[in-house]
Design a protein around this motif. Structure first.
Motif, short mmCIF file in Angstrom:
data_model
loop_
_atom_site.label_atom_id
_atom_site.label_comp_id
_atom_site.label_asym_id
_atom_site.label_seq_id
_atom_site.Cartn_x
_atom_site.Cartn_y
_atom_site.Cartn_z
N PRO A 486 13.33 41.75 60.91
CA PRO A 486 13.17 41.08 62.21
C PRO A 486 14.48 41.07 63.00
O PRO A 486 15.53 40.71 62.48
CB PRO A 486 12.75 39.66 61.82
N GLY A 487 14.38 41.50 64.26
CA GLY A 487 15.55 41.53 65.13
C GLY A 487 16.39 42.79 64.98
O GLY A 487 17.33 43.00 65.75
N LYS A 488 16.06 43.65 64.02
CA LYS A 488 16.81 44.89 63.82
C LYS A 488 15.84 46.06 63.69
O LYS A 488 15.69 46.67 62.63
CB LYS A 488 17.70 44.79 62.58
N PRO A 489 15.15 46.41 64.78
CA PRO A 489 14.07 47.42 64.71
C PRO A 489 14.53 48.79 64.26
O PRO A 489 13.77 49.53 63.64
CB PRO A 489 13.52 47.44 66.14
N LYS A 490 15.78 49.16 64.56
CA LYS A 490 16.25 50.49 64.18
C LYS A 490 16.46 50.62 62.67
O LYS A 490 16.56 51.73 62.15
CB LYS A 490 17.53 50.85 64.94
N LEU A 491 16.53 49.48 62.00
CA LEU A 491 16.67 49.52 60.54
C LEU A 491 15.31 49.49 59.84
O LEU A 491 15.22 49.72 58.63
CB LEU A 491 17.52 48.32 60.06
N GLU A 492 14.27 49.20 60.59
CA GLU A 492 12.93 49.10 60.01
C GLU A 492 12.31 50.47 59.81
O GLU A 492 12.75 51.48 60.37
CB GLU A 492 12.02 48.29 60.94
N ASP A 493 11.24 50.50 59.01
CA ASP A 493 10.40 51.69 58.95
C ASP A 493 9.65 51.79 60.27
O ASP A 493 9.08 50.80 60.76
CB ASP A 493 9.40 51.59 57.80
N TYR A 494 9.64 52.97 60.83
CA TYR A 494 9.00 53.22 62.12
C TYR A 494 7.48 53.15 61.97
O TYR A 494 6.91 53.66 61.00
CB TYR A 494 9.44 54.58 62.62
N PHE A 495 6.82 52.50 62.93
CA PHE A 495 5.37 52.33 62.85
C PHE A 495 4.64 53.66 62.67
O PHE A 495 3.74 53.78 61.84
CB PHE A 495 4.85 51.62 64.11
N TYR A 496 5.02 54.66 63.46
CA TYR A 496 4.28 55.92 63.43
C TYR A 496 4.55 56.74 62.17
O TYR A 496 3.87 57.73 61.92
CB TYR A 496 4.58 56.74 64.69
N THR A 497 5.53 56.33 61.36
CA THR A 497 5.76 56.98 60.08
C THR A 497 4.83 56.42 59.01
O THR A 497 4.41 57.14 58.11
CB THR A 497 7.22 56.77 59.63
N ASN A 498 4.51 55.15 59.14
CA ASN A 498 3.65 54.49 58.16
C ASN A 498 2.77 53.47 58.87
O ASN A 498 3.03 52.27 58.83
CB ASN A 498 4.51 53.81 57.08
N PRO A 499 1.70 53.96 59.53
CA PRO A 499 0.82 53.05 60.28
C PRO A 499 -0.13 52.31 59.34
O PRO A 499 -1.35 52.50 59.37
CB PRO A 499 0.07 54.01 61.21
N GLN A 500 0.41 51.44 58.52
CA GLN A 500 -0.35 50.85 57.42
C GLN A 500 -1.55 50.04 57.88
O GLN A 500 -2.53 49.91 57.14
CB GLN A 500 0.57 49.99 56.56
#
Length: 516
Positions: A486-500
């Motif tokens: 939370p608050g660090k989107p560039k460190l997260e897994d990208y939605f379109y890589t894993n649209p769980q």
């Protein structure tokens, strides 16, 4: 500003994910002959039964014979058509299907709150993800979306319009029960824009829906028509499930390539499949990528100087002074062809497998590719599989050429990108949606360290290979939970890589605790 494929354009190298729904196919070819036999036999039995019931009269036998012939021919023609349709399903995914026209549900009726115009930025896959986001925004703000305008001014200078890459009519109709999409502004609004000007804005990156409801929506109420100047990463990774499902529907169902691109992609796949399994290698060892990233592993001094000049010549590449050694050790460089070959061998990938290179020209040409070809001789590209005449309609349009690579990447037995750009991310997510097809997502930070230790003799081959496989055991495109910061989107897994949210539910097992 970042990049995607050299021949496919630059895209911002943020952690990003370009889909046809998985179809369960049931072949009837094996039972077709038996079905035909039974149908014809059944017709004859029925005719024989009727002959016992109908009264005989002069000329009746001749009439009955003609009826038998007509009935039998009708059945034969019906079964032939049925068999032909089934062949379209079973020759492979590369065969044109004899499907009925698609059914489009009735349009959704809602009070239109304004008109959204968007100017996409980036290469094919960056624009693809951005378009999905824009449709979702329009849907949940009750806006009318004007068909997106594609990037024509960036590095790759591709003049393709939306309709040149995607089937625009299918895009509009398939989403009609969710959001209204039009090709052009109505005449009244065109006149208004010409008279008063067009209000344009840059939406804040990685925003949640509250930002669009509270900050952006009032601008539509004031101006009626609003243009978003950029579309990349304008929505966050973790949003309400209904928004996520909308993004998936656009990406994997509505964004269908034009028939010309689809058919040429299928032709490439058909050629590859005719020779056995194949791996798609997204080899990002290209001049633009190396110049932008400051990576120069494997390059001689004159090449390093050439790459440096290119980096300084392009003003929107903000980072100029780069230490290539530290960049590589941090796992931020694409693999060289030699490093790629060593990695493939470490995974025990068959040296005789076909390797389709989905990228632009390798920097250093065939001389540099020789290191990879020495280990894997069956290297191919669309340019080597197809005659020039087949590629001519797409040749001068980098995004259309990228679309062909995208289709081949989706269909491959294994997809392996050597760098984590937009195509790598988008294709990985699409392959998950298709049924968790194998995608090897390289941990370059770990991998480069292992390669260097193998080269300097610290690890022998068996130790190196086992370490590589162990490091990637959970990086093969299998089900996993998206990492959130939370608050660090560039460190997260990208939605379109894993649209769980759009994939089958994942059961997360708790670790087993030791019993005393």
């Amino acid at each position: 500003m970042g990049m995607e494929d050299s021949k496919h354009g630059f895209e911002e190298e943020v952690a990003l994910v370009e889909y046809d729904k998985v179809e369960l196919k049931c072949s009837i070819n094996d039972i077709g002959a038996e079905k035909l036999k039974n149908l014809v036999a059944g017709a004859m039995k029925l005719d024989k039964l009727k002959s016992l019931m109908l009264p005989k009269s002069p000329g009746f036998d001749q009439f009955r014979l003609w009826m038998l012939v007509i009935t039998t021919m009708a059945i034969l023609l019906w079964v032939f058509a049925f068999q032909l349709a089934s062949m379209g399903e079973n020759i492979g995914s590369t065969t044109v299907k004899f499907d009925s026209p698609p059914y489009f549900p009735p349009p959704r009726v809602y009070n239109n709150e304004g008109y959204l115009m968007v100017s996409c930025n980036g290469g094919l896959n960056q624009m693809r993800a951005g378009i999905c986001d824009m449709v979702a925004i329009a849907r949940f703000l009750n806006l009318t979306l004007v068909v997106p305008e594609l990037d024509k001014t960036s590095f790759w200078h591709d003049n393709s319009q939306f309709k040149d890459i995607w089937d625009v009519d299918y895009f509009i109709k398939s989403l009609g029960n969710e959001v209204r999409i039009i090709k052009h502004l109505p005449p009244r609004l065109r006149k208004k824009v010409q008279r008063d000007g067009l209000y344009s804005m840059y939406p804040v990156s990685w925003s949640n829906m509250s930002y669009y409801y509270n900050t952006v929506f009032p601008r539509f109420q004031k101006y009626e028509v609003v243009r978003f100047i950029k579309t990349d990463a304008r929505l966050g990774n973790n949003l309400p499930v209904e928004v996520q499902k909308m993004r998936c529907r656009v990406n994997y169902e509505a964004l269908r390539f034009t028939p010309a691109i689809e058919e040429m992609g299928k032709k490439i796949i058909r050629i590859l499949r005719g020779k056995g399994p194949f791996l798609v290698l997204h080899l990002r060892y290209e001049m633009d990528m190396l110049a932008f990233s400051g990576c120069s592993e494997g390059c001689n001094q004159s090449e390093v100087e050439e790459l440096t000049r290119m980096r300084y010549a392009i003003p929107w590449w903000k980072e100029k002074e780069i230490d290539p050694k530290s960049k590589r050790e941090a796992g931020l460089c694409p693999l060289t062809p030699l490093e790629t070959a060593i990695t493939l061998r470490a995974f025990n990938i068959d040296p005789q497998i076909q390797i389709y290179i989905a990228s632009g020209d390798t920097y250093g040409g065939n001389k540099r590719l020789a290191a990879l070809k020495a280990f894997y001789p069956n290297l191919v590209k669309k340019e080597t599989l197809l005659p020039p005449a087949d590629l001519k309609p797409f040749q001068n349009y980098s995004n259309q050429m990228a679309a062909l690579d995208y289709l081949v990447s989706l269909d491959s037995d294994i997809f392996l990108p050597t760098y984590g750009g937009n195509m790598a991310k988008v294709v990985e997510g699409h392959r998950r949606y298709l049924g968790y097809k194998m995608t090897i997502s390289l941990d370059r930070l770990v991998l480069i360290s292992l390669i260097d230790r193998y080269k300097n003799g610290t690890l022998n081959w068996n130790e190196f290979s086992q370490a590589v496989k162990a490091a990637h055991a959970n990086r093969m495109g299998s089900p996993s939970q998206r990492l959130q910061f939370p608050g660090k989107p560039k460190l997260e897994d990208y939605f379109y890589t894993n649209p769980q949210e759009c994939l089958p539910s994942i059961v997360v097992r708790k670790p087993v605790t030791e019993m005393g």
